[in-house]
Design a protein around this motif. Structure first.
Motif, PDB file in Angstrom:
ATOM      1  N   UNK A 132       0.847  -1.195   0.000  1.00 49.48           N
ATOM      2  CA  UNK A 132       0.000   0.000   0.000  1.00 49.48           C
ATOM      3  C   UNK A 132       0.883   1.246   0.000  1.00 49.48           C
ATOM      4  N   UNK A 133       1.019   1.867  -1.145  1.00 56.10           N
ATOM      5  CA  UNK A 133       1.890   3.041  -1.269  1.00 56.10           C
ATOM      6  C   UNK A 133       1.342   4.249  -0.513  1.00 56.10           C
ATOM      7  N   UNK A 134       0.034   4.365  -0.445  1.00 57.08           N
ATOM      8  CA  UNK A 134      -0.563   5.508   0.233  1.00 57.08           C
ATOM      9  C   UNK A 134      -0.332   5.446   1.738  1.00 57.08           C
ATOM     10  N   UNK A 135      -0.281   4.231   2.280  1.00 51.76           N
ATOM     11  CA  UNK A 135      -0.068   4.056   3.715  1.00 51.76           C
ATOM     12  C   UNK A 135       1.415   4.107   4.077  1.00 51.76           C
ATOM     13  N   UNK A 136       2.273   3.971   3.099  1.00 52.21           N
ATOM     14  CA  UNK A 136       3.720   3.973   3.298  1.00 52.21           C
ATOM     15  C   UNK A 136       4.182   5.304   3.896  1.00 52.21           C
ATOM     16  N   UNK A 137       5.213   5.253   4.716  1.00 56.64           N
ATOM     17  CA  UNK A 137       5.754   6.455   5.363  1.00 56.64           C
ATOM     18  C   UNK A 137       7.024   6.879   4.621  1.00 56.64           C
ATOM     19  N   UNK A 138       6.964   8.020   3.967  1.00 56.16           N
ATOM     20  CA  UNK A 138       8.100   8.445   3.143  1.00 56.16           C
ATOM     21  C   UNK A 138       9.185   9.163   3.944  1.00 56.16           C
ATOM     22  N   UNK A 139       8.813   9.803   5.036  1.00 53.03           N
ATOM     23  CA  UNK A 139       9.797  10.505   5.861  1.00 53.03           C
ATOM     24  C   UNK A 139       9.618  10.088   7.313  1.00 53.03           C
ATOM     25  N   UNK A 140      10.034   8.876   7.651  1.00 52.57           N
ATOM     26  CA  UNK A 140       9.795   8.354   9.002  1.00 52.57           C
ATOM     27  C   UNK A 140      10.664   9.022  10.059  1.00 52.57           C
ATOM     28  N   UNK A 141      10.176   9.015  11.280  1.00 52.83           N
ATOM     29  CA  UNK A 141      10.954   9.495  12.421  1.00 52.83           C
ATOM     30  C   UNK A 141      11.746   8.373  13.048  1.00 52.83           C
ATOM     31  N   UNK A 142      11.234   7.168  12.935  1.00 51.63           N
ATOM     32  CA  UNK A 142      11.871   6.002  13.535  1.00 51.63           C
ATOM     33  C   UNK A 142      13.169   5.649  12.810  1.00 51.63           C
ATOM     34  N   UNK A 143      14.251   5.507  13.579  1.00 56.96           N
ATOM     35  CA  UNK A 143      15.528   5.123  12.994  1.00 56.96           C
ATOM     36  C   UNK A 143      15.460   3.706  12.433  1.00 56.96           C
ATOM     37  N   UNK A 144      14.708   2.864  13.095  1.00 58.26           N
ATOM     38  CA  UNK A 144      14.571   1.486  12.621  1.00 58.26           C
ATOM     39  C   UNK A 144      13.899   1.458  11.260  1.00 58.26           C
ATOM     40  N   UNK A 145      12.804   2.211  11.116  1.00 55.50           N
ATOM     41  CA  UNK A 145      12.102   2.234   9.831  1.00 55.50           C
ATOM     42  C   UNK A 145      12.961   2.876   8.752  1.00 55.50           C
ATOM     43  N   UNK A 146      13.724   3.886   9.120  1.00 52.73           N
ATOM     44  CA  UNK A 146      14.638   4.508   8.157  1.00 52.73           C
ATOM     45  C   UNK A 146      15.609   3.476   7.602  1.00 52.73           C
ATOM     46  N   UNK A 194       3.102   0.823  10.693  1.00 54.99           N
ATOM     47  CA  UNK A 194       1.890   1.051  11.474  1.00 54.99           C
ATOM     48  C   UNK A 194       2.166   1.973  12.662  1.00 54.99           C
ATOM     49  N   UNK A 195       3.306   1.805  13.314  1.00 54.73           N
ATOM     50  CA  UNK A 195       3.646   2.655  14.452  1.00 54.73           C
ATOM     51  C   UNK A 195       3.743   4.113  14.037  1.00 54.73           C
ATOM     52  N   UNK A 196       4.356   4.354  12.893  1.00 60.07           N
ATOM     53  CA  UNK A 196       4.495   5.726  12.396  1.00 60.07           C
ATOM     54  C   UNK A 196       3.135   6.308  11.994  1.00 60.07           C
ATOM     55  N   UNK A 197       2.329   5.490  11.357  1.00 56.46           N
ATOM     56  CA  UNK A 197       1.049   5.962  10.828  1.00 56.46           C
ATOM     57  C   UNK A 197      -0.024   6.106  11.904  1.00 56.46           C
ATOM     58  N   UNK A 198      -0.116   5.090  12.775  1.00 54.12           N
ATOM     59  CA  UNK A 198      -1.247   5.009  13.692  1.00 54.12           C
ATOM     60  C   UNK A 198      -0.864   5.128  15.165  1.00 54.12           C
ATOM     61  N   UNK A 199       0.428   5.126  15.448  1.00 56.24           N
ATOM     62  CA  UNK A 199       0.854   5.220  16.840  1.00 56.24           C
ATOM     63  C   UNK A 199       0.862   3.898  17.568  1.00 56.24           C
ATOM     64  N   UNK A 200       0.509   2.820  16.863  1.00 56.49           N
ATOM     65  CA  UNK A 200       0.555   1.484  17.443  1.00 56.49           C
ATOM     66  C   UNK A 200       0.927   0.483  16.358  1.00 56.49           C
TER      67      UNK A 200
END
Length: 249
Positions: A132-146, A194-200
């Protein structure tokens, strides 16, 4: 037309029941295999591998008793294997269960009016959710997701090839980003989004977001925009399309 589904995992029925309301809107669920009449489906789920092959063999007995099913469909994860390898394993193992004298199965195959279909989720159903490209996080805060995105950007590259080069070991000593299997890594990647998008984080037993029609539509959009992406998802979608087309005849 009636359908008998066998889902290897526990997430699949939660998600598919919602998706089927969109992809197979004329079908309704029944709570016992012998309750099907017209345009019904029944399912068994959450038994894992190899128990799902036993369940599929038992389903063949029930389908022969009822004589009112058109498809038996096994949904299973590819895990470390290719889609083709997993399909071959599924057909072979189901037949072995049917032929096992200790199982004492009366019927060794499906009736002529019913077909066995194996839909393999490459690598797992969470792999599809990563599409899901729309749900994808393009500029994450999480170092792990980066780090995950730097390693493999699932918005640009086919999620079904995430960590394709990784070879897992039987004892779990080989790891990628601290995960012992590709499937666990795919799920972990999704959890961070999901953590970046929804907080959980994403939860297998409560995958609320992915159940939505809007989420499914984004995966369909990905299929349209990039016809070579999510090929195993496309196989599931094509099965539903074919069933609807047959019903219209």
């Amino acid at each position: 037309m009636n359908l008998y589904f066998v889902f290897e995992g526990k997430t699949e029925p939660i998600v598919y029941k919602k998706w089927f309301s969109v992809l197979l809107p004329d079908f309704s669920e029944v709570d016992s295999y012998d309750a099907v009449r017209a345009n019904n489906y029944y399912y068994e789920s959450d038994m894992g591998v190899p128990d799902c092959y036993n369940v599929a063999a038992n389903a063949i007995q029930e389908i022969n008793e009822v004589q009112n099913y058109d498809y038996l469909v096994l949904f299973i994860d590819a895990d470390r294997y290719s889609v083709e390898e997993k399909k071959e394993e599924a057909f072979r193992m189901i037949q072995e269960k049917l032929d096992d004298p200790q199982k004492n199965h009366t019927f060794k195959g499906l009736p002529e009016n019913c077909k066995l279909v194996v839909i393999v989720q490459k690598v797992c159903i969470e792999t599809w959710f990563l599409g899901n490209r729309k749900f994808f996080v393009r500029n994450p805060q999480s170092e792990k997701l980066k780090k995950y995105i730097e390693y493999f950007d699932v918005s640009r590259n086919d999620p079904e090839y995430l960590a394709n080069e990784f070879e897992q070991s039987e004892d779990g000593t080989n790891q990628i980003f601290s995960y012992a299997t590709k499937a666990l890594f795919h799920e972990g990647y999704l959890r961070e989004i999901f953590k970046e998008r929804l907080g959980e984080g994403y939860k297998k037993n409560r995958p609320k977001e992915v159940q939505k029609e809007t989420y499914l539509q984004q995966l369909i959009n990905r299929k349209i925009e990039n016809p070579n992406d999510l090929m195993s998802f496309q196989e599931m979608f094509q099965f539903c399309f074919d069933v609807r087309r047959l019903m219209e005849k």
